[in-house]
Design a protein around this motif. Structure first.
Motif, PDB file in Angstrom:
ATOM      1  N   LEU A 318     -14.985   3.829  37.898  1.00  0.00           N
ATOM      2  CA  LEU A 318     -16.094   3.017  37.411  1.00  0.00           C
ATOM      3  C   LEU A 318     -16.583   3.583  36.078  1.00  0.00           C
ATOM      4  CD1 LEU A 318     -18.119   2.699  40.748  1.00  0.00           C
ATOM      5  CD2 LEU A 318     -16.562   1.001  39.764  1.00  0.00           C
ATOM      6  N   PRO A 319     -17.148   2.743  35.203  1.00  0.00           N
ATOM      7  CA  PRO A 319     -17.698   3.269  33.950  1.00  0.00           C
ATOM      8  C   PRO A 319     -18.711   4.369  34.216  1.00  0.00           C
ATOM      9  CG  PRO A 319     -17.628   0.870  33.897  1.00  0.00           C
ATOM     10  CD  PRO A 319     -17.286   1.274  35.303  1.00  0.00           C
ATOM     11  N   PHE A 320     -18.670   5.424  33.419  1.00  0.00           N
ATOM     12  CA  PHE A 320     -19.525   6.573  33.671  1.00  0.00           C
ATOM     13  C   PHE A 320     -21.006   6.244  33.441  1.00  0.00           C
ATOM     14  CE2 PHE A 320     -22.031  10.094  31.970  1.00  0.00           C
ATOM     15  CZ  PHE A 320     -21.952  10.977  33.040  1.00  0.00           C
ATOM     16  N   LYS A 321     -21.810   6.708  34.360  1.00  0.00           N
ATOM     17  CA  LYS A 321     -23.253   6.793  34.162  1.00  0.00           C
ATOM     18  C   LYS A 321     -23.763   7.860  35.113  1.00  0.00           C
ATOM     19  CE  LYS A 321     -24.634   2.994  37.264  1.00  0.00           C
ATOM     20  NZ  LYS A 321     -25.374   1.708  37.329  1.00  0.00           N
ATOM     21  N   THR A 322     -24.813   8.518  34.714  1.00  0.00           N
ATOM     22  CA  THR A 322     -25.339   9.624  35.509  1.00  0.00           C
ATOM     23  C   THR A 322     -25.865   9.113  36.835  1.00  0.00           C
ATOM     24  OG1 THR A 322     -25.955  10.785  33.481  1.00  0.00           O
ATOM     25  CG2 THR A 322     -26.971  11.541  35.538  1.00  0.00           C
ATOM     26  N   ARG A 323     -25.426   9.747  37.913  1.00  0.00           N
ATOM     27  CA  ARG A 323     -25.863   9.368  39.263  1.00  0.00           C
ATOM     28  C   ARG A 323     -26.469  10.586  39.955  1.00  0.00           C
ATOM     29  NH1 ARG A 323     -23.253   4.369  40.476  1.00  0.00           N
ATOM     30  NH2 ARG A 323     -21.601   3.887  38.968  1.00  0.00           N
ATOM     31  N   ILE A 324     -27.293  10.307  40.945  1.00  0.00           N
ATOM     32  CA  ILE A 324     -28.032  11.378  41.619  1.00  0.00           C
ATOM     33  C   ILE A 324     -27.098  12.398  42.249  1.00  0.00           C
ATOM     34  CG2 ILE A 324     -29.629  11.896  43.509  1.00  0.00           C
ATOM     35  CD1 ILE A 324     -30.989   9.243  42.977  1.00  0.00           C
ATOM     36  N   PHE A 325     -25.989  11.939  42.870  1.00  0.00           N
ATOM     37  CA  PHE A 325     -25.107  12.873  43.564  1.00  0.00           C
ATOM     38  C   PHE A 325     -24.470  13.880  42.612  1.00  0.00           C
ATOM     39  CE2 PHE A 325     -21.889   9.796  42.282  1.00  0.00           C
ATOM     40  CZ  PHE A 325     -20.800  10.606  41.986  1.00  0.00           C
ATOM     41  N   MET A 326     -24.448  13.555  41.306  1.00  0.00           N
ATOM     42  CA  MET A 326     -23.864  14.483  40.340  1.00  0.00           C
ATOM     43  C   MET A 326     -24.674  15.771  40.235  1.00  0.00           C
ATOM     44  SD  MET A 326     -21.174  12.954  39.375  1.00  0.00           S
ATOM     45  CE  MET A 326     -20.644  13.986  38.021  1.00  0.00           C
ATOM     46  N   LEU A 327     -25.970  15.681  40.557  1.00  0.00           N
ATOM     47  CA  LEU A 327     -26.804  16.879  40.510  1.00  0.00           C
ATOM     48  C   LEU A 327     -26.337  17.908  41.547  1.00  0.00           C
ATOM     49  CD1 LEU A 327     -30.325  15.212  40.136  1.00  0.00           C
ATOM     50  CD2 LEU A 327     -28.905  16.223  38.338  1.00  0.00           C
ATOM     51  N   ALA A 328     -25.840  17.409  42.685  1.00  0.00           N
ATOM     52  CA  ALA A 328     -25.399  18.311  43.751  1.00  0.00           C
ATOM     53  C   ALA A 328     -24.156  19.108  43.356  1.00  0.00           C
ATOM     54  CB  ALA A 328     -25.133  17.521  45.029  1.00  0.00           C
ATOM     55  N   ILE A 329     -23.308  18.515  42.527  1.00  0.00           N
ATOM     56  CA  ILE A 329     -22.076  19.213  42.146  1.00  0.00           C
ATOM     57  C   ILE A 329     -22.199  19.875  40.777  1.00  0.00           C
ATOM     58  CG2 ILE A 329     -20.696  17.607  43.519  1.00  0.00           C
ATOM     59  CD1 ILE A 329     -19.749  16.360  40.879  1.00  0.00           C
ATOM     60  N   TRP A 330     -23.399  19.812  40.189  1.00  0.00           N
ATOM     61  CA  TRP A 330     -23.592  20.411  38.861  1.00  0.00           C
ATOM     62  C   TRP A 330     -23.258  21.900  38.852  1.00  0.00           C
ATOM     63  CZ3 TRP A 330     -25.820  23.960  35.747  1.00  0.00           C
ATOM     64  CH2 TRP A 330     -25.940  23.675  34.394  1.00  0.00           C
ATOM     65  N   PRO A 331     -23.726  22.697  39.831  1.00  0.00           N
ATOM     66  CA  PRO A 331     -23.386  24.134  39.807  1.00  0.00           C
ATOM     67  C   PRO A 331     -21.879  24.379  39.846  1.00  0.00           C
ATOM     68  CG  PRO A 331     -25.186  23.724  41.324  1.00  0.00           C
ATOM     69  CD  PRO A 331     -24.649  22.388  40.944  1.00  0.00           C
ATOM     70  N   GLY A 332     -21.178  23.606  40.694  1.00  0.00           N
ATOM     71  CA  GLY A 332     -19.730  23.770  40.762  1.00  0.00           C
ATOM     72  C   GLY A 332     -19.049  23.378  39.467  1.00  0.00           C
ATOM     73  N   THR A 333     -19.568  22.324  38.832  1.00  0.00           N
ATOM     74  CA  THR A 333     -19.017  21.894  37.550  1.00  0.00           C
ATOM     75  C   THR A 333     -19.235  22.958  36.481  1.00  0.00           C
ATOM     76  OG1 THR A 333     -19.565  19.608  38.159  1.00  0.00           O
ATOM     77  CG2 THR A 333     -19.005  20.026  35.863  1.00  0.00           C
ATOM     78  N   PHE A 334     -20.389  23.604  36.537  1.00  0.00           N
ATOM     79  CA  PHE A 334     -20.679  24.664  35.561  1.00  0.00           C
ATOM     80  C   PHE A 334     -19.710  25.836  35.725  1.00  0.00           C
ATOM     81  CE2 PHE A 334     -22.938  28.537  34.236  1.00  0.00           C
ATOM     82  CZ  PHE A 334     -23.270  28.187  32.927  1.00  0.00           C
ATOM     83  N   VAL A 335     -19.430  26.198  36.987  1.00  0.00           N
ATOM     84  CA  VAL A 335     -18.465  27.276  37.241  1.00  0.00           C
ATOM     85  C   VAL A 335     -17.080  26.867  36.749  1.00  0.00           C
ATOM     86  CG1 VAL A 335     -17.305  28.615  39.036  1.00  0.00           C
ATOM     87  CG2 VAL A 335     -19.775  28.199  39.186  1.00  0.00           C
ATOM     88  N   ALA A 336     -16.710  25.602  37.019  1.00  0.00           N
ATOM     89  CA  ALA A 336     -15.410  25.105  36.553  1.00  0.00           C
ATOM     90  C   ALA A 336     -15.333  25.153  35.030  1.00  0.00           C
ATOM     91  CB  ALA A 336     -15.188  23.681  37.047  1.00  0.00           C
ATOM     92  N   MET A 337     -16.472  24.873  34.365  1.00  0.00           N
ATOM     93  CA  MET A 337     -16.523  24.940  32.910  1.00  0.00           C
ATOM     94  C   MET A 337     -16.201  26.351  32.415  1.00  0.00           C
ATOM     95  SD  MET A 337     -19.853  24.491  30.432  1.00  0.00           S
ATOM     96  CE  MET A 337     -20.538  26.028  31.089  1.00  0.00           C
ATOM     97  N   LEU A 338     -16.774  27.359  33.081  1.00  0.00           N
ATOM     98  CA  LEU A 338     -16.510  28.739  32.684  1.00  0.00           C
ATOM     99  C   LEU A 338     -15.044  29.098  32.881  1.00  0.00           C
ATOM    100  CD1 LEU A 338     -19.673  30.483  34.210  1.00  0.00           C
ATOM    101  CD2 LEU A 338     -19.319  29.728  31.853  1.00  0.00           C
ATOM    102  N   ILE A 339     -14.462  28.610  33.979  1.00  0.00           N
ATOM    103  CA  ILE A 339     -13.039  28.860  34.240  1.00  0.00           C
ATOM    104  C   ILE A 339     -12.186  28.200  33.164  1.00  0.00           C
ATOM    105  CG2 ILE A 339     -11.138  28.448  35.853  1.00  0.00           C
ATOM    106  CD1 ILE A 339     -13.198  28.611  38.118  1.00  0.00           C
ATOM    107  N   MET A 340     -12.562  26.978  32.782  1.00  0.00           N
ATOM    108  CA  MET A 340     -11.828  26.261  31.743  1.00  0.00           C
ATOM    109  C   MET A 340     -11.878  27.001  30.420  1.00  0.00           C
ATOM    110  SD  MET A 340     -13.168  22.473  32.806  1.00  0.00           S
ATOM    111  CE  MET A 340     -13.082  21.881  31.137  1.00  0.00           C
ATOM    112  N   TRP A 341     -13.059  27.524  30.111  1.00  0.00           N
ATOM    113  CA  TRP A 341     -13.184  28.291  28.858  1.00  0.00           C
ATOM    114  C   TRP A 341     -12.283  29.530  28.889  1.00  0.00           C
ATOM    115  CZ3 TRP A 341     -19.191  28.384  27.758  1.00  0.00           C
ATOM    116  CH2 TRP A 341     -19.606  27.087  27.436  1.00  0.00           C
ATOM    117  N   ALA A 342     -12.237  30.181  30.048  1.00  0.00           N
ATOM    118  CA  ALA A 342     -11.397  31.377  30.166  1.00  0.00           C
ATOM    119  C   ALA A 342      -9.916  31.012  30.100  1.00  0.00           C
ATOM    120  CB  ALA A 342     -11.715  32.092  31.471  1.00  0.00           C
ATOM    121  N   TRP A 343      -9.565  29.880  30.694  1.00  0.00           N
ATOM    122  CA  TRP A 343      -8.172  29.437  30.709  1.00  0.00           C
ATOM    123  C   TRP A 343      -7.736  29.019  29.304  1.00  0.00           C
ATOM    124  CZ3 TRP A 343      -6.056  24.583  33.737  1.00  0.00           C
ATOM    125  CH2 TRP A 343      -4.671  24.670  33.801  1.00  0.00           C
ATOM    126  N   SER A 344      -8.600  28.260  28.630  1.00  0.00           N
ATOM    127  CA  SER A 344      -8.384  27.867  27.237  1.00  0.00           C
ATOM    128  C   SER A 344      -7.042  27.184  27.016  1.00  0.00           C
ATOM    129  CB  SER A 344      -8.521  29.082  26.309  1.00  0.00           C
ATOM    130  OG  SER A 344      -9.858  29.517  26.273  1.00  0.00           O
TER     131      SER A 344
END
Length: 629
Positions: A318-344
């Protein structure tokens, strides 16, 4: 007429079907209030078990769609399209059904409320009952469902999914899941009736049952062929994803639940099962099919990072728009972001087929805000360069750069890489020629004057030069007289007077056509007269502040109707719609052009690219919205 028991009783409830869990939740809350938690233990366990079962399917789905990990071992190579995702939207109906049946079993067999936490005998009994009752029962019923009547009215629904995934395991008719409930319930209830049942046994058996169902449907070969070569008898005790996919593709063999032994006994074992499994298992680490075209995207922000198929494929469809459930996975997404930066390293997130050509989307693991940090410039360019060189080594024909990956201040619209590596075989494309064409063709032909912000940018320059040739007066907002004069000199001598430098927004107070290439604040928008239409090529889009004005979308085009395997939306775009720069790369590969498209836009090619896009079936979004179909 619909066949009996083929439809689900709650199929018209939509998301409200989850209210069927309401009585279980109410029972748990009531017992907790009255401090009688033992009376609600069965309901609590059912809720926990349902959540764990859904998690198993989701985690398998996540793994299957991590194309950067699984692309070499995918069995069915096609992508999951929107039609399959929509069909399988309510894949979890069986979890609700089995929870309701389990709650009824609780009242029929009250002793279930007193099951111990652990009884090792139960694990042996449930395994024996599964192997001797559930496996042959499923095998026999499954073969019956491949008969003409049952297959046509019931089982064909399950086989209508061309690409097996973990969610496909739950996609079946009501009747089929009633029978499957018996298959999974017999070992559990039998063990309890014998007096060997336990809570841990129920959890273990049900979750392992779902785990193996998802394993078979995951479409990724995960079992090494060396295991079966070392222990040959194991191939009759545990099926593989390859084994089960053969049933989905050929449908006349491999009917077992989890144990190929019963196919061997029933003489329905596909002769290609082991050879194909070895082939798929051996493909790990190989490049596989080389894409013809790559779109090099980037992450916008942490929230939008979850808009990929390997997080939630329904959300990504579906076209992206911010949804409430995204707040629940925000911490996990932030950790994934750090892993992505390290992986580069860039990673593959989607692919689709068009006219027999494989198109892939790779993503640079950097977020939008990083592109505006001076100390990140070199690192981002290195990542983009590595992706281009990797594509060149693989034999990719065209690589197209997304919005910020071709930023003028970052790498000169891709010029940096082409100049640094003059012998590139892969064609580097910024796609801005088609972006300009989409914007220009959205402007009414009778327009006599436009107001242009971002006038000296790559796109702004091309738009201004094109419009002045059409004898349209262009009010170019810029403080740099030198840059304005440079653009004006590029125009034909008899058209140069149509380019007018302005330095304030007040100059556009009588102009109803604004082309916005630079962020415009609500205050600055207030200078536009009522009825103004704001065309845009600015990222992010400007705020729709004026109710008496209209706002255009970012330049985009709908892919041709014959695109296959596309199952995710590109950021906020509708299904099948991509940003114009992406579409520009698609046109480049379909036309077979061999030049790089980097740096300044060639104004003479705007109409050429536009006509080529229309010829290949791409449609501007504005015309798509007017299309009744």
């Amino acid at each position: 007429m619909v066949a009996p028991l083929s439809a689900w009783p709650w199929e018209n409830l939509g998301i409200y079907k989850y209210l069927l869990f309401g009585p279980f939740v109410a029972k748990v809350i009531e017992a907790m209030i009255h401090e009688e938690t033992h009376k609600a233990s069965w309901c609590l366990h059912l809720l926990i078990l349902c959540a764990l079962r859904a998690s198993i399917h989701q985690l398998w789905g996540t793994y299957s769609n991590m194309l950067f990990l699984t692309r070499d071992r995918r069995i069915v190579q096609e992508g999951v399209d929107f039609k399959q995702i929509d069909r399988e939207w309510d894949w979890d109906n069986f979890i609700i059904l089995q929870a309701l049946i389990a709650s009824m079993a609780y009242y029929i067999f009250p002793f279930l409320a007193n099951l111990p936490l652990w009884d090792s005998r139960g694990f042996i009994i449930v395994l024996m009952l599964h192997m001797t009752v559930s496996e042959p029962l499923f095998y026999w019923v499954h073969r019956c469902f491949h008969g003409n009547y049952l297959f046509t009215h019931y089982h064909s629904l399950h086989h209508s999914s061309p690409v097996p995934q973990s969610f496909t395991a739950g996609y079946a008719t009501f009747l089929e899941h009633l029978i499957l409930t018996a298959v999974i319930g017999i070992p559990v209830l039998g063990s309890c009736l014998i007096g060997c049942g336990s809570i841990s046994m129920i959890y273990a058996y049900v979750l392992m049952f779902d785990f193996l169902k998802c394993l078979g449907h995951c479409n990724v070969e995960v079992i090494p062929h060396q295991v079966f070569e070392t222990f040959p008898f194991l191939r009759y005790l545990l099926y593989t994803p390859t084994y089960h996919v053969l049933h989905h593709t050929e449908m006349d063999s491999n009917f077992c639940l989890f144990m190929p032994l019963y196919d061997a006994l029933g003489k329905t074992l596909n002769s290609k099962s082991w050879e194909l499994h070895k082939e798929m298992s051996s493909n790990s680490g190989k490049c596989g099919r080389v894409p013809d075209f790559v779109f090099l995207a980037h992450v916008v922000d942490i929230t939008a990072a979850g808009h990929v198929p390997f997080v939630f494929r329904t959300f990504a469809s579906l076209p992206f728009k911010t949804r409430i459930f995204m707040l629940a996975i925000w911490p996990g997404t932030f950790v994934a972001m750090l892993i992505m930066w390290a992986w580069s390293k860039t990673f593959l997130i989607t692919f689709y087929n068009l006219r027999g050509r494989l198109h892939q989307t790779w993503a640079v693991p950097r977020f939008g805000f990083q592109y505006f940090l001076p100390f990140c410039k070199e690192g981002i360019n290195n990542l983009i360069e590595q992706a281009i060189l990797r594509a060149d080594r693989m034999g990719v024909k065209v690589i197209s750069l997304a919005a910020l990956n071709k930023n003028e201040a970052l790498n000169g619209g891709g010029t940096l890489f082409v100049n640094k590596h003059p012998n590139l075989r892969v064609r580097v494309v910024h796609g801005n020629t088609l972006t300009a064409a989409v914007i220009l063709n959205d402007i009414p032909k009778d327009t006599e004057e436009v107001f242009l912000t971002g006038a000296t940018s790559k796109l702004g320059r091309a738009i201004a030069l094109y419009l002045c040739r059409r004898r349209v007066r262009v009010l170019m907002l810029t403080l740099s007289t030198e840059r304005f004069k440079g653009i004006q000199k590029e125009a034909p001598a008899d058209c140069q007077n149509y380019l007018v430098q302005v330095t304030k927004y007040q100059a556009a107070q009588n102009c109803k056509t604004w082309i916005v290439g630079k962020w415009v604040t609500p205050r600055e928008q207030s200078w536009a007269p009522s009825g103004t239409h704001f065309h845009q090529f600015v990222v992010p889009s400007i705020l729709a502040f004026r109710r008496d004005c209209t706002y255009g979308e970012l330049a985009a085009m709908k892919l041709p109707d014959d695109v296959q395997g596309l199952g995710s939306c590109e950021y906020t775009m509708d299904r099948g719609v991509v940003h114009a720069c992406h579409a520009g790369g698609v046109v480049h590969i379909l036309e077979g052009w061999t030049h790089h498209e980097v740096g300044a836009i060639d104004v003479d090619r705007i109409d050429v690219v536009w006509e080529a896009a229309l010829k290949h079936g791409l449609k501007p979004v504005s015309s798509v919205k007017k299309d009744p179909q």
